[in-house]
Scaffold this active site. Structure first.
Site, mmCIF file in Angstrom:
data_model
loop_
_atom_site.group_PDB
_atom_site.id
_atom_site.type_symbol
_atom_site.label_atom_id
_atom_site.label_comp_id
_atom_site.label_asym_id
_atom_site.label_seq_id
_atom_site.Cartn_x
_atom_site.Cartn_y
_atom_site.Cartn_z
ATOM 1 N N SER B 12 0.848 -1.190 0.000
ATOM 2 C CA SER B 12 0.000 0.000 0.000
ATOM 3 C C SER B 12 0.882 1.239 0.000
ATOM 4 O O SER B 12 1.762 1.364 -0.848
ATOM 5 C CB SER B 12 -0.931 -0.073 1.216
ATOM 6 O OG SER B 12 -1.868 0.942 1.202
ATOM 7 N N HIS B 39 -2.468 -0.923 -3.492
ATOM 8 C CA HIS B 39 -3.605 -0.022 -3.274
ATOM 9 C C HIS B 39 -3.371 1.246 -4.072
ATOM 10 O O HIS B 39 -2.281 1.822 -4.040
ATOM 11 C CB HIS B 39 -3.724 0.351 -1.796
ATOM 12 C CG HIS B 39 -4.189 -0.781 -0.944
ATOM 13 N ND1 HIS B 39 -4.001 -0.811 0.417
ATOM 14 C CD2 HIS B 39 -4.853 -1.930 -1.258
ATOM 15 C CE1 HIS B 39 -4.525 -1.925 0.897
ATOM 16 N NE2 HIS B 39 -5.037 -2.629 -0.087
ATOM 17 N N ASP B 132 -4.987 -4.504 5.539
ATOM 18 C CA ASP B 132 -5.370 -5.384 4.445
ATOM 19 C C ASP B 132 -4.229 -6.388 4.225
ATOM 20 O O ASP B 132 -3.060 -6.040 4.368
ATOM 21 C CB ASP B 132 -5.602 -4.550 3.180
ATOM 22 C CG ASP B 132 -6.277 -5.352 2.073
ATOM 23 O OD1 ASP B 132 -6.884 -6.399 2.372
ATOM 24 O OD2 ASP B 132 -6.199 -4.915 0.911
#
Ligand SMILES: C[S@@+](CC[C@H](N)C(=O)[O-])C[C@H]1O[C@@H](n2cnc3c(N)ncnc32)[C@H](O)[C@@H]1O
Lengths: 285, 187
Positions: B12, B39, B132
């Protein structure tokens, strides 16, 4: 030594896959909805999710409950039909529609447009706004279909949560919108209702792409982010259905990550606007 | 010698730099597919793909739906779609709800890849600001796959590696600059 965990998992996995096949067969036999050619991993994720939130012990238990409890069946149906959508999703697609396709559509005295898999209707209202701004709405009949009744109800109502308006407005502006987006709705408490005039020429109807038949003589079909859930075989079948539902020279618009790659009928389409996944049925075979 | 068949990476905030320390080092004959969820904002163009294509020896592309996963290719999940691995080693895409506020979500990729590849999968969590990927990494581990997390101390943002270490009993915690070498030895 204890049995390695992975063998146990292999057995669970095998059994789950069998149980899912049985569940899908039960849905088909009992209700006529056919999910057997949907992407397997996706279906499995959704079913296991439902199993978890409903606190059931197995997929077989779910199958049993579904057969006897219509409400539970409705929940499963909602799980299997992903209705996530937005207005002017992929603004560049609408920009192309406006600049490349609308001028061609203007040469027709009367237009028939089919939104297949319209979910809760955002896409349909986006199209209606675009057609209105291009002076085409009055001569257009829009058919908006989905196999999800709940979604269709929301589509008919045209009422959306107000917290989505910012995103919709930005999309509208990027899509080449010619007015102010707020002209198209009235705010009421925490929702907005879209203008009645946008839906005057829209018929919302129940239609299942897997089991129902052709919708004749369309000038344009929009089916976006529906076929990503189908396997190649089913994609192929549905694209043929679209081909048969289009007039020669009619347009087929797919989602930004979809294509005609696996369709046998792909040679019968031109891919002039390939980048935005807009295809045109050839005039001659 | 373990017969690994694929690598999945979840990353991310700080991903551009972190992936830049790994992907370009993989040799042209690297034998596995590398499947990445980074992401990214829903509207982003294909900057990442072009960037990594220009500095990597392997082909870098966005994963297409129904595409067959082939060795020696680096795949990125498209913005605003979940990337799913099917049991027949093809990709599916989905627009369903965000998972951990993310679409694409690392958990979705990892959980489905774990199921498809089982013990032949290598899962890696890199820098990021949320959690996540933890559940997915645990799933990879449960299926007998090999799990790696970037050392939080060498992560631009340490929350995601820390969350993963907490949840999954990871096999290896590595400094960023050691990951590529380790992968080459592992395969
Ligand atoms: C992700 S939504 C796409 C909405 C919209 N077209 C868009 O791109 O934003 C997918 C829709 O396809 C519908 N759908 C799935 N399978 C279908 C089928 N066999 N027949 C008709 N509609 C279907 C679902 O109910 C859902 O509303």
């Amino acid at each position: 030594m204890a049995l390695p965990i992975k063998d146990e998992l292999e057995i669970i996995k095998e059994n789950e896959n069998i149980e899912i096949e049985l569940l899908l067969n039960a849905i088909f036999m009992k209700f006529g909805y056919d999910f057997r050619n949907y992407g397997k991993a996706h279906i499995k994720r959704r079913i296991l999710h439902r199993k978890m939130v409903s606190g059931m012990n197995s997929i077989s238990e779910m199958t049993h409950k579904m057969l006897y409890d219509p409400l539970f069946y409705q929940e499963i149906l909602q799980d299997l039909s992903i209705t996530v959508t937005e207005m002017f999703r992929d603004p560049s697609f609408y920009l192309s529609l406006r600049s490349e396709i609308a001028p061609l559509l203007k040469t027709y005295p009367f237009l028939k447009i089919w939104h297949a898999g319209c979910a809760t209707g955002e896409e349909v209202y986006s199209m209606a706004i675009l057609l209105k701004e291009e002076g085409l709405l009055k001569r257009t009949q829009i058919y908006a279909t989905d196999f999800n009744q709940l979604a269709l109800q929301k589509a008919r109502a045209g009422i959306y949560p107000i917290d989505r308006i910012k995103e919709f407005t930005q999309n509208y502006q990027k899509s080449g919108g010619k007015s102010s987006f707020s002209d198209y709705y009235n705010a009421r408490y925490d929702s907005v209702i879209l203008n009645e005039s946008l839906r005057e020429n829209v018929v919302f109807a129940d239609h299942n792409l897997v089991t129902d038949s052709v919708f004749g003589e369309m000038n344009m079909i929009i089916c976006r982010n529906v076929m990503i859930y189908f396997d190649k075989e089913l994609q192929n079948k549905v694209i043929k259905l679209f081909h048969d539902s289009l007039v020669p020279g009619g347009f087929l618009c797919l989602g930004s990550k979809e294509s005609l790659r696996f369709a046998e009928s792909s040679p019968r389409f031109e891919s002039t606007f390939d980048k935005e996944k807009i295809y045109r049925k050839k005039f001659t075979v | 010698m373990h017969n690994y068949k694929a690598i999945v990476i979840g990353v991310s905030a700080g991903g551009l730099h972190a992936l830049g320390q790994i992907l370009p080092k993989l040799p042209a004959d690297f034998p596995l597919p590398v499947i990445i969820v980074q992401h990214i904002s829903p509207q982003s163009d294909n900057f990442m793909i072009r960037h990594f294509n220009s500095i990597s020896k392997l082909a870098v592309k966005e994963a297409d739906e129904k595409e067959e996963i082939v060795p020696g290719t680096i795949y990125f999940a498209p913005p605003n779609y979940h990337l799913i691995v099917e049991n027949d080693f093809t990709f599916s895409l989905s627009v369903d709800e965000r998972v951990n506020f993310s679409r694409p979500s690392i958990d979705v990729l990892f959980e489905t890849a774990a199921e498809a590849y089982a013990e032949t999968l290598i899962g890696i969590i890199l820098t990021g600001a949320n959690n996540d990927g933890s559940r997915g990494l645990k799933r990879i581990k449960d299926f007998g796959g090999f799990t790696i997390v970037q050392n939080p101390a060498t992560s631009e943002v340490s929350a995601m590696p820390e969350a993963a270490i907490k949840i999954a009993k990871v096999d290896k915690i590595l400094d960023l600059d050691k990951i590529a070498d380790f992968l080459m030895r592992l395969t």
